[in-house]
Design a protein around this motif. Structure first.
Motif, PDB file in Angstrom:
ATOM      1  N   SER A 161       0.844  -1.196   0.000  1.00  0.00           N
ATOM      2  CA  SER A 161       0.000   0.000   0.000  1.00  0.00           C
ATOM      3  C   SER A 161       0.873   1.237   0.000  1.00  0.00           C
ATOM      4  CB  SER A 161      -0.918   0.019   1.231  1.00  0.00           C
ATOM      5  OG  SER A 161      -1.791  -1.088   1.235  1.00  0.00           O
ATOM      6  N   ILE A 162       0.459   2.242  -0.767  1.00  0.00           N
ATOM      7  CA  ILE A 162       1.210   3.506  -0.813  1.00  0.00           C
ATOM      8  C   ILE A 162       0.254   4.679  -0.716  1.00  0.00           C
ATOM      9  CG2 ILE A 162       3.092   2.494  -2.156  1.00  0.00           C
ATOM     10  CD1 ILE A 162       0.921   4.984  -3.959  1.00  0.00           C
ATOM     11  N   GLU A 163       0.743   5.780  -0.192  1.00  0.00           N
ATOM     12  CA  GLU A 163       0.009   7.030  -0.153  1.00  0.00           C
ATOM     13  C   GLU A 163       0.630   7.971  -1.178  1.00  0.00           C
ATOM     14  OE1 GLU A 163      -2.566   7.556   1.892  1.00  0.00           O
ATOM     15  OE2 GLU A 163      -2.384   5.768   3.164  1.00  0.00           O
ATOM     16  N   SER A 164      -0.219   8.563  -2.014  1.00  0.00           N
ATOM     17  CA  SER A 164       0.283   9.486  -3.018  1.00  0.00           C
ATOM     18  C   SER A 164      -0.772  10.557  -3.270  1.00  0.00           C
ATOM     19  CB  SER A 164       0.648   8.735  -4.302  1.00  0.00           C
ATOM     20  OG  SER A 164       1.270   9.598  -5.237  1.00  0.00           O
ATOM     21  N   TYR A 223       2.762  19.838  -5.783  1.00  0.00           N
ATOM     22  CA  TYR A 223       2.782  21.295  -5.756  1.00  0.00           C
ATOM     23  C   TYR A 223       1.675  21.924  -6.584  1.00  0.00           C
ATOM     24  CZ  TYR A 223       5.095  20.423 -10.231  1.00  0.00           C
ATOM     25  OH  TYR A 223       5.395  19.976 -11.489  1.00  0.00           O
ATOM     26  N   PHE A 224       0.951  21.085  -7.373  1.00  0.00           N
ATOM     27  CA  PHE A 224      -0.037  21.643  -8.292  1.00  0.00           C
ATOM     28  C   PHE A 224      -1.360  21.848  -7.557  1.00  0.00           C
ATOM     29  CE2 PHE A 224      -2.875  22.083 -11.855  1.00  0.00           C
ATOM     30  CZ  PHE A 224      -2.078  22.717 -12.809  1.00  0.00           C
ATOM     31  N   PRO A 225      -2.026  22.996  -7.756  1.00  0.00           N
ATOM     32  CA  PRO A 225      -3.301  23.238  -7.073  1.00  0.00           C
ATOM     33  C   PRO A 225      -4.306  22.122  -7.341  1.00  0.00           C
ATOM     34  CG  PRO A 225      -2.529  25.247  -8.153  1.00  0.00           C
ATOM     35  CD  PRO A 225      -1.609  24.145  -8.596  1.00  0.00           C
ATOM     36  N   GLY A 226      -5.009  21.733  -6.292  1.00  0.00           N
ATOM     37  CA  GLY A 226      -6.043  20.711  -6.426  1.00  0.00           C
ATOM     38  C   GLY A 226      -5.560  19.296  -6.236  1.00  0.00           C
ATOM     39  N   ALA A 227      -4.263  19.098  -5.932  1.00  0.00           N
ATOM     40  CA  ALA A 227      -3.766  17.737  -5.679  1.00  0.00           C
ATOM     41  C   ALA A 227      -4.481  17.146  -4.471  1.00  0.00           C
ATOM     42  CB  ALA A 227      -2.258  17.767  -5.452  1.00  0.00           C
ATOM     43  N   LYS A 228      -4.968  15.909  -4.607  1.00  0.00           N
ATOM     44  CA  LYS A 228      -5.716  15.246  -3.541  1.00  0.00           C
ATOM     45  C   LYS A 228      -5.043  13.927  -3.178  1.00  0.00           C
ATOM     46  CE  LYS A 228      -9.104  18.265  -3.523  1.00  0.00           C
ATOM     47  NZ  LYS A 228      -9.379  19.144  -2.366  1.00  0.00           N
ATOM     48  N   PRO A 229      -5.132  13.533  -1.907  1.00  0.00           N
ATOM     49  CA  PRO A 229      -4.480  12.286  -1.481  1.00  0.00           C
ATOM     50  C   PRO A 229      -5.225  11.052  -1.980  1.00  0.00           C
ATOM     51  CG  PRO A 229      -5.729  13.204   0.325  1.00  0.00           C
ATOM     52  CD  PRO A 229      -5.790  14.220  -0.783  1.00  0.00           C
ATOM     53  N   MET A 230      -4.479   9.974  -2.148  1.00  0.00           N
ATOM     54  CA  MET A 230      -5.083   8.682  -2.456  1.00  0.00           C
ATOM     55  C   MET A 230      -4.203   7.574  -1.900  1.00  0.00           C
ATOM     56  SD  MET A 230      -4.317   7.737  -6.464  1.00  0.00           S
ATOM     57  CE  MET A 230      -4.806   9.309  -7.143  1.00  0.00           C
ATOM     58  N   CYS A 231      -4.845   6.439  -1.635  1.00  0.00           N
ATOM     59  CA  CYS A 231      -4.126   5.233  -1.220  1.00  0.00           C
ATOM     60  C   CYS A 231      -4.350   4.168  -2.280  1.00  0.00           C
ATOM     61  CB  CYS A 231      -4.635   4.741   0.133  1.00  0.00           C
ATOM     62  SG  CYS A 231      -3.841   3.208   0.693  1.00  0.00           S
ATOM     63  N   LEU A 269      -2.804  -9.804  -8.704  1.00  0.00           N
ATOM     64  CA  LEU A 269      -4.054 -10.508  -8.428  1.00  0.00           C
ATOM     65  C   LEU A 269      -5.209  -9.552  -8.154  1.00  0.00           C
ATOM     66  CD1 LEU A 269      -2.726 -13.266  -5.993  1.00  0.00           C
ATOM     67  CD2 LEU A 269      -3.146 -13.481  -8.453  1.00  0.00           C
ATOM     68  N   GLY A 270      -4.892  -8.394  -7.577  1.00  0.00           N
ATOM     69  CA  GLY A 270      -5.958  -7.477  -7.222  1.00  0.00           C
ATOM     70  C   GLY A 270      -5.414  -6.097  -6.921  1.00  0.00           C
ATOM     71  N   ALA A 271      -6.306  -5.110  -6.939  1.00  0.00           N
ATOM     72  CA  ALA A 271      -5.915  -3.730  -6.651  1.00  0.00           C
ATOM     73  C   ALA A 271      -7.113  -2.984  -6.092  1.00  0.00           C
ATOM     74  CB  ALA A 271      -5.399  -3.037  -7.906  1.00  0.00           C
ATOM     75  N   GLN A 272      -6.818  -2.027  -5.211  1.00  0.00           N
ATOM     76  CA  GLN A 272      -7.857  -1.197  -4.613  1.00  0.00           C
ATOM     77  C   GLN A 272      -7.334   0.227  -4.497  1.00  0.00           C
ATOM     78  OE1 GLN A 272      -8.961  -3.199  -0.874  1.00  0.00           O
ATOM     79  NE2 GLN A 272      -8.491  -5.129  -1.906  1.00  0.00           N
ATOM     80  N   ILE A 273      -8.229   1.190  -4.666  1.00  0.00           N
ATOM     81  CA  ILE A 273      -7.871   2.602  -4.554  1.00  0.00           C
ATOM     82  C   ILE A 273      -8.954   3.303  -3.735  1.00  0.00           C
ATOM     83  CG2 ILE A 273      -7.452   4.772  -5.772  1.00  0.00           C
ATOM     84  CD1 ILE A 273      -6.597   3.149  -8.207  1.00  0.00           C
ATOM     85  N   VAL A 274      -8.521   4.065  -2.762  1.00  0.00           N
ATOM     86  CA  VAL A 274      -9.428   4.946  -2.032  1.00  0.00           C
ATOM     87  C   VAL A 274      -8.783   6.323  -2.013  1.00  0.00           C
ATOM     88  CG1 VAL A 274     -10.560   5.460   0.160  1.00  0.00           C
ATOM     89  CG2 VAL A 274     -10.365   3.091  -0.601  1.00  0.00           C
ATOM     90  N   GLY A 275      -9.480   7.318  -2.511  1.00  0.00           N
ATOM     91  CA  GLY A 275      -8.908   8.656  -2.556  1.00  0.00           C
ATOM     92  C   GLY A 275      -9.937   9.690  -2.928  1.00  0.00           C
ATOM     93  N   ARG A 276      -9.475  10.893  -3.107  1.00  0.00           N
ATOM     94  CA  ARG A 276     -10.367  11.993  -3.451  1.00  0.00           C
ATOM     95  C   ARG A 276     -10.446  12.139  -4.971  1.00  0.00           C
ATOM     96  NH1 ARG A 276     -13.367  12.857   1.163  1.00  0.00           N
ATOM     97  NH2 ARG A 276     -12.023  12.137   2.863  1.00  0.00           N
ATOM     98  N   THR A 277     -10.913  13.253  -5.420  1.00  0.00           N
ATOM     99  CA  THR A 277     -11.170  13.476  -6.838  1.00  0.00           C
ATOM    100  C   THR A 277     -10.002  13.032  -7.713  1.00  0.00           C
ATOM    101  OG1 THR A 277     -12.529  15.354  -6.219  1.00  0.00           O
ATOM    102  CG2 THR A 277     -11.844  15.237  -8.511  1.00  0.00           C
ATOM    103  N   GLU A 278     -10.326  12.325  -8.803  1.00  0.00           N
ATOM    104  CA  GLU A 278      -9.382  11.851  -9.817  1.00  0.00           C
ATOM    105  C   GLU A 278      -8.645  10.582  -9.408  1.00  0.00           C
ATOM    106  OE1 GLU A 278      -6.835  15.155 -10.635  1.00  0.00           O
ATOM    107  OE2 GLU A 278      -8.449  16.421 -11.352  1.00  0.00           O
TER     108      GLU A 278
END
Length: 457
Positions: free
Chosen positions: A364-367, A373-381, A394-403
């Motif tokens: 798992s990574i946080e990005s 530095y760009f306006p509107g960047a939102k976190p995701m895991c 085998l599988g993948a999951q993403i939880v994050g904000r817009t985009e």
């Protein structure tokens, strides 16, 4: 002239009818479709957004009306409930619901069974009490909206079930101004993702103002004067003016089973790659009532989604019209949103990988969705699951904000094509600061998963 009868007038059934018509003229093939509800070819997935007011008009969810199908020489008969499929006589028996229940008999040479799915309803939910709703069809959505617009309007809503439909309906009820309690028997909502990712969803739902109660079972309803007044749970009664079921769906196979069509281990209708029902002549099935194969495990699964239903109906229609097409299975890709939180998954969860017998690693990574530095960047895991020995994704999951969520599509393609996480570290993904960091979150996760695979080996 050949005669095609379609049971079910939504995604799969009408896709099959449309494709068959494209390949055969009205003089070669007559097509009759029976639909129990008032509408054809609509988006069931859009109903929570209609209830919540994000989609303003019901008709925005309708792709084609019976009148539009009539122009294609397809006789789409709404408010006709099929009551029997007689394979020996090769005819369908239906009731004209708006004509006193008049019996209609329609002969067929070919039949497409596309009866869809029905909301899962435990015994306590099978009640005549006013105020309890499943949400699967446009008619269901209209019934919920009538209840919300009643005088006096309901103030307290209870949503039972914390899957996709449950969290979407909880948000819709909040948007309508109700006090909302979400009850989920499991330890987390969204059991289609791993618990660590589901915890993020629970926090987001609670952040909307929803009272989230996990690990709580429902035992029954309290009814007063024919109306629901509370949901009886293992944690005590929860007052409710309206109760909405978000417990998922089950394949609608009653007619198929009564006709002797084979059901698979998932409880859904068996079909082959061309959507033919094995052991029968001229019988096809498609959509939420059929089972398919999971491309990772090779096992039969029931995954009711409009994307699959439309594709399966298209395959059936092409074959009915004399062409050749197959439906090769699914990898279980799905996305949803809770306010601005986006949730996506594809392939296997950790629990599913364990059940299938895999030994695996996770990473798992946080990005961020854009350059930091760009306006509107939102976190995701981003979380990846890879086979220990081979590094196969085998599988993948993403939880994050817009985009965040649509990045799951690239991961679904990787699983579909049996890529390893090491191969993914060199993917040539699009980069510009408004769209991604210089190291895309998918590539960062692949690098971390590759390290985990090498460490295990």
């Amino acid at each position: 002239m050949r005669r095609l009868v379609v049971v079910g007038g939504n995604a799969a059934g009408m896709s099959a009818a449309s494709q068959a018509r494209k390949r055969t003229g009205p003089g070669e093939l007559s097509i009759v479709a029976f639909e129990r509800g008032h509408f054809t070819s609509y988006s069931s997935c859009g109903i929570p957004y209609w209830i919540g007011g994000v989609v303003a008009e019901r008709d925005a969810l309708i792709s084609r009306t019976p009148a539009e199908f009539a122009k294609m020489s397809i006789d789409a008969r709404v408010r006709h409930e099929v009551t029997e499929i007689d394979l020996d006589r090769r005819e369908v028996v239906a009731r004209a619901l708006d004509d006193g229940g008049r019996e209609v008999r329609e002969p067929f040479d070919d039949l497409v069974y596309a009866a869809g799915a029905v909301p899962a309803a435990p015994p306590w939910a099978r009640t005549d009490a006013t105020g309890v709703y499943g949400v699967q069809t446009l008619d269901d959505g209209a019934a919920v909206l009538r209840a919300l617009d009643a005088d006096p309007a309901p103030r307290r809503a209870v949503v039972v079930g914390g899957g996709y439909i449950g969290v979407e309906l909880a948000e819709a009820m909040i948007q309508r101004g109700l006090a909302v309690t979400l009850i989920e028997k499991a330890a987390q909502p969204m059991s289609t993702v791993d618990p660590d990712m589901g915890a993020r969803v629970a926090d987001a739902v609670a952040g909307l103002g929803v009272d989230v109660r996990t690990g709580v079972g429902v035992d029954g309803l309290e009814v007063d004067g024919g109306r629901v007044r509370a949901v009886v749970t293992s944690d005590g009664p929860v007052e409710a003016d309206i109760v909405v079921l978000g417990l998922g769906v089950r394949p609608n196979t009653a007619l198929a089973e009564a006709a002797g069509l084979p059901l698979g281990p998932t409880g859904a209708v068996e079909v082959d790659l061309r959507m033919r029902v094995p052991g029968t002549d001229g019988i096809w099935a498609a959509g939420d009532c059929v089972q398919t194969v999971h491309r990772v495990t090779g096992r039969p699964v029931h995954v009711p989604l409009g994307t699959h239903a439309n594709k399966q109906g298209r395959v059936a229609g092409i074959n009915l019209g004399g062409g050749y097409a197959t439906f090769p299975g699914v990898v279980g890709t799905a996305v949803t949103k809770v306010c601005d939180l986006e949730v996506a998954r594809t392939g296997l969860t950790s629990a599913e990988a364990t059940a299938a017998g895999y030994r695996f690693v996770t990473a798992s990574i946080e990005s961020t969705s854009r350059a930091g530095y760009f306006p509107g960047a939102k976190p995701m895991c981003v979380k990846l699951i890879a086979e220990k020995r081979t590094g196969l994704l085998l599988g993948a999951q993403i939880v994050g904000r817009t985009e965040a969520a649509k990045r799951i599509d690239g991961l679904a393609i990787a699983i579909w094509n049996r890529m390893t996480v090491e191969e993914m570290t060199a993917l040539d993904l699009g980069y510009a600061p408004p769209y991604a960091p210089v190291w895309d979150p998918v590539v960062i996760a692949a690098r971390k998963a590759t390290d985990a695979v090498h460490a295990e080996n």
